[in-house]
Design an enzyme around this catalytic site. Sequence first.
Site, PDB file in Angstrom:
ATOM      1  N   TYR A 202       0.855  -1.017   0.013  1.00 46.42           N
ATOM      2  CA  TYR A 202      -0.057  -0.132   0.107  1.00 46.42           C
ATOM      3  C   TYR A 202       0.898   1.334  -0.202  1.00 46.42           C
ATOM      4  O   TYR A 202       1.760   1.285   0.982  1.00 46.42           O
ATOM      5  CB  TYR A 202      -0.905   0.083   1.184  1.00 46.42           C
ATOM      6  CG  TYR A 202      -1.912  -0.901   1.265  1.00 46.42           C
ATOM      7  CD1 TYR A 202      -1.811  -2.331   1.540  1.00 46.42           C
ATOM      8  CD2 TYR A 202      -3.269  -0.664   0.958  1.00 46.42           C
ATOM      9  CE1 TYR A 202      -2.794  -3.275   1.700  1.00 46.42           C
ATOM     10  CE2 TYR A 202      -4.420  -1.517   0.959  1.00 46.42           C
ATOM     11  CZ  TYR A 202      -3.980  -2.826   1.256  1.00 46.42           C
ATOM     12  OH  TYR A 202      -5.078  -4.010   1.143  1.00 46.42           O
ATOM     13  N   PRO A 294     -12.298   0.204  -1.108  1.00 49.27           N
ATOM     14  CA  PRO A 294     -11.827  -0.913  -1.071  1.00 49.27           C
ATOM     15  C   PRO A 294     -10.246  -1.006  -0.306  1.00 49.27           C
ATOM     16  O   PRO A 294      -9.675  -1.994  -0.290  1.00 49.27           O
ATOM     17  CB  PRO A 294     -11.332  -1.043  -2.600  1.00 49.27           C
ATOM     18  CG  PRO A 294     -11.301   0.209  -3.193  1.00 49.27           C
ATOM     19  CD  PRO A 294     -12.316   1.057  -2.395  1.00 49.27           C
ATOM     20  N   LYS A 298     -12.277  -5.010   2.856  1.00 47.90           N
ATOM     21  CA  LYS A 298     -13.242  -5.609   3.754  1.00 47.90           C
ATOM     22  C   LYS A 298     -14.558  -6.054   2.902  1.00 47.90           C
ATOM     23  O   LYS A 298     -15.397  -6.715   3.570  1.00 47.90           O
ATOM     24  CB  LYS A 298     -13.782  -4.617   4.692  1.00 47.90           C
ATOM     25  CG  LYS A 298     -12.597  -4.155   5.765  1.00 47.90           C
ATOM     26  CD  LYS A 298     -12.553  -5.574   6.775  1.00 47.90           C
ATOM     27  CE  LYS A 298     -11.349  -5.402   7.555  1.00 47.90           C
ATOM     28  NZ  LYS A 298     -10.220  -6.516   7.297  1.00 47.90           N
TER      29      LYS A 298
HETATM   30  C1  PHB Z   1      -6.979  -6.786  -4.612  1.00 45.15           C
HETATM   31  O1  PHB Z   1      -6.233  -7.695  -4.563  1.00 45.15           O
HETATM   32  O2  PHB Z   1      -7.963  -7.016  -5.466  1.00 45.15           O
HETATM   33  C2  PHB Z   1      -7.099  -5.878  -3.652  1.00 45.15           C
HETATM   34  C3  PHB Z   1      -6.222  -6.110  -2.613  1.00 45.15           C
HETATM   35  C4  PHB Z   1      -6.276  -5.287  -1.363  1.00 45.15           C
HETATM   36  C5  PHB Z   1      -7.236  -4.242  -1.329  1.00 45.15           C
HETATM   37  C6  PHB Z   1      -8.138  -4.096  -2.298  1.00 45.15           C
HETATM   38  C7  PHB Z   1      -8.032  -4.853  -3.487  1.00 45.15           C
HETATM   39  O3  PHB Z   1      -7.070  -3.505  -0.136  1.00 45.15           O
END
Ligand code: PHB
Length: 398
Positions: A202, A294, A298
Amino acid sequence: MIRTQVGIIGAGPAGLLLAHLLRRQGIDSVVIEARSRRHVEERVRAGVLEQGTVDLLNAAGAGERMRRQGLVHHGIELRFAGRRHRIDLFELTGGRAITVYGQHEVVKDLIALRVEAGAPILFEAAAEGLDGLDGDRPRIRFENHGEPDEIICDFIAGCDGFHGVSRAAMPAGSARHFGKVYPFAWLGILAATPPASDELVYAHHERGFALLSMRSPEISRLYLQCRPGEDLAAWPDERIWDELGTRLETSDGFRLVDGPVLQKSIAAVRSHVTEPMRYGRLFLAGDAAHIVPPTGAKGLNLAAADVWLLSRALARYYRSGSSDLLDGYSETCLRRVWRAQHFSWWMTSMLHRFDPGDGFEFRRQLGELDNLAGSRAASTNLAENYAGLPLDGLEHPT
Ligand code: PHB
Ligand code: APR
């Protein structure tokens, strides 16, 4: 006309898992889905399963392929100011982990189990309206291969997502709706290139948020913050890779490797909650009742938690005639939903660029990330929320 105990609208993870859990309790249901089987099986969506969701799928006998192909991760990485900081989910939560396994793989597994069992599931069958929700024989009007048809049941489960008909069928004034739209969207790609990191990343960056995720050792899933209503045509593949490369850069030389883009899409970032998640004999579950941004991963997990509770409440009703769990369904779900709303809002607020001209906000976010990196207490809070609350009444096999 079709007669069943529970009429389920929608074959997303919520509707399919509910149908599966009910079948294991000996309760009949019929699932109707507006789109084709192929469409729902190929729709690329979320991909992070909390420990509780994994435990539930395993306990329900639906985890066989997930155990083989899912990627178990013990940590995630936060990236900011060119630095990396790992949050050790496993260590900070006393042994909880996440599993990266695409939502459409969960959907495929659940459809296969249902079809194998010969249990009813109708595709290209769109619900058009609900009647008799106040009485004890509610009905779903739907289109069955172009012909009007009807399901008469004891209960209706509205698992038809954010744009479905169930929430809209609640009479005006019977529920309250709370929403928030964020001033940005996510552009997501699926790419045929091995993930550039073993764990999810992230990233906070002055150009906006970016996320590195994956679906398999060969397939990457990446996202970047973009303007709301952005036109995909303005994002040729090279521009996407350039932007991701810039936002994910580190001072220790991390390199993103690009590859063929298999799929790309833009999704709005918003929050929504309907309270209560019930009207009469209609129970909402999953995205039909709530949407989270997203960033906290969750959405799918909340859908699983809802239907776990709903299946237990219905099982109790059919076994003992008691509707106490059904009466408590909405309140119990909403506590988890609001905790997830808070966590998702917090992650979103910490990592996105809300106003490119706001230097104070940008530095405040860096201060917050620095605090997370330096504080075990702050990291533990993130880890506990990210790995997820256990599901009540479901043991985690250690
Ligand atoms: C995903 O792999 O699609 C994904 C992963 C983490 C998130 C949102 C989507 O916070
Ligand atoms: N009749 C029948 N089916 C319908 C109708 C209708 N009128 N309207 C919508 N549907 C179907 C949709 O085609 C979709 O397949 O309902 C299904 C809802 O599935 P999802 O949108 O996947 O919602 P849910 O099962 O609650 O799963 C939540 O989805 O958006 C992600 O991040 C979210 O992971 C979370 C998950």
